[in-house]
Design a protein around this motif. Sequence first.
Motif, PDB file in Angstrom:
ATOM      1  N   PRO A   8       0.728   4.214   4.274  1.00  0.00           N
ATOM      2  CA  PRO A   8       1.877   2.990   4.466  1.00  0.00           C
ATOM      3  C   PRO A   8       1.408   1.760   4.388  1.00  0.00           C
ATOM      4  CG  PRO A   8       1.692   4.505   6.403  1.00  0.00           C
ATOM      5  CD  PRO A   8       0.523   5.014   5.406  1.00  0.00           C
ATOM      6  N   ILE A   9       0.437   1.302   5.079  1.00  0.00           N
ATOM      7  CA  ILE A   9       0.083   0.028   5.165  1.00  0.00           C
ATOM      8  C   ILE A   9      -0.210  -0.526   3.629  1.00  0.00           C
ATOM      9  CG2 ILE A   9      -1.534  -1.783   6.084  1.00  0.00           C
ATOM     10  CD1 ILE A   9      -1.470   0.013   8.574  1.00  0.00           C
ATOM     11  N   CYS A  10      -1.259   0.213   3.208  1.00  0.00           N
ATOM     12  CA  CYS A  10      -1.695  -0.069   1.517  1.00  0.00           C
ATOM     13  C   CYS A  10      -0.616  -0.073   0.644  1.00  0.00           C
ATOM     14  CB  CYS A  10      -2.745   0.831   1.411  1.00  0.00           C
ATOM     15  SG  CYS A  10      -4.368   0.759   1.928  1.00  0.00           S
ATOM     16  N   ASN A  11       0.308   0.933   0.815  1.00  0.00           N
ATOM     17  CA  ASN A  11       1.474   0.930  -0.024  1.00  0.00           C
ATOM     18  C   ASN A  11       2.248  -0.427   0.113  1.00  0.00           C
ATOM     19  OD1 ASN A  11       0.572   3.296  -0.688  1.00  0.00           O
ATOM     20  ND2 ASN A  11       2.165   4.455   0.329  1.00  0.00           N
ATOM     21  N   ARG A  12       2.669  -0.642   1.657  1.00  0.00           N
ATOM     22  CA  ARG A  12       3.469  -1.796   1.672  1.00  0.00           C
ATOM     23  C   ARG A  12       2.922  -3.317   1.229  1.00  0.00           C
ATOM     24  NH1 ARG A  12       3.621  -1.509   7.261  1.00  0.00           N
ATOM     25  NH2 ARG A  12       2.331  -3.219   7.568  1.00  0.00           N
ATOM     26  N   ASN A  16       4.786  -5.614  -1.425  1.00  0.00           N
ATOM     27  CA  ASN A  16       5.077  -6.901  -1.060  1.00  0.00           C
ATOM     28  C   ASN A  16       3.966  -7.917  -1.723  1.00  0.00           C
ATOM     29  OD1 ASN A  16       6.983  -5.901   0.639  1.00  0.00           O
ATOM     30  ND2 ASN A  16       5.647  -5.984   2.287  1.00  0.00           N
ATOM     31  N   GLY A  17       3.070  -7.761  -2.533  1.00  0.00           N
ATOM     32  CA  GLY A  17       2.536  -8.618  -3.212  1.00  0.00           C
ATOM     33  C   GLY A  17       1.235  -9.097  -2.569  1.00  0.00           C
ATOM     34  N   TYR A  18       0.872  -8.379  -1.590  1.00  0.00           N
ATOM     35  CA  TYR A  18      -0.183  -8.876  -0.676  1.00  0.00           C
ATOM     36  C   TYR A  18      -1.609  -7.958  -0.958  1.00  0.00           C
ATOM     37  CZ  TYR A  18       2.720 -11.824   2.279  1.00  0.00           C
ATOM     38  OH  TYR A  18       3.457 -12.816   2.548  1.00  0.00           O
ATOM     39  N   TRP A  19      -1.341  -7.080  -1.791  1.00  0.00           N
ATOM     40  CA  TRP A  19      -2.751  -6.341  -2.071  1.00  0.00           C
ATOM     41  C   TRP A  19      -3.697  -7.218  -2.856  1.00  0.00           C
ATOM     42  CZ3 TRP A  19      -4.655  -2.025  -0.280  1.00  0.00           C
ATOM     43  CH2 TRP A  19      -5.366  -1.182  -1.020  1.00  0.00           C
ATOM     44  N   ARG A  74      -3.301 -19.354  -2.234  1.00  0.00           N
ATOM     45  CA  ARG A  74      -1.801 -19.732  -2.672  1.00  0.00           C
ATOM     46  C   ARG A  74      -0.880 -18.987  -1.854  1.00  0.00           C
ATOM     47  NH1 ARG A  74      -1.079 -22.025  -7.125  1.00  0.00           N
ATOM     48  NH2 ARG A  74      -3.252 -21.484  -7.842  1.00  0.00           N
ATOM     49  N   ARG A  75      -0.827 -17.702  -1.637  1.00  0.00           N
ATOM     50  CA  ARG A  75      -0.002 -16.908  -1.090  1.00  0.00           C
ATOM     51  C   ARG A  75       0.481 -17.405   0.287  1.00  0.00           C
ATOM     52  NH1 ARG A  75      -1.875 -12.310  -1.948  1.00  0.00           N
ATOM     53  NH2 ARG A  75      -2.947 -12.013   0.041  1.00  0.00           N
TER      54      ARG A  75
END
Length: 125
Positions: A8-12, A16-19, A74-75
């Motif tokens: 779930p953490i990897c998926n989230r 959310n564009g944080y991967w 950037r993020r």
Amino acid sequence: MNNKVETPICNRLQENGYWNNDWNGLYNLDPVWTEKYLDMAMQAMSGIVDPKTAELIAIAVDASCTHMYAPGVRRHIQKALELGVTQREIMAVLESTTLLSIHSCAMGVPILMEEVEKMESAKTK
């Protein structure tokens, strides 16, 4: 990505564009470990410091000479600005982060001087 196990953490992070796409190989080889690592990494900031400070720390980590992860910089700058962090505060973090690299000079300059000295000494023999 490999979804044979619950992550779930990897998926989230992905949603959310944080991967970080650099993690894809690691995730594909060991999604359980990747999930545990990211869970541990996220605990360091979860609710302990205010969101502005968390973004400033993330900028410093991503901009550091040992990380240099531009998409993260950037993020986190975008998020910091949205939270009301000033340009000057972000600049102070970036300026402070450059201090990490002084160790390159502290180590390299004496070696340079030693090698120049050896080279000059060899020329005079």
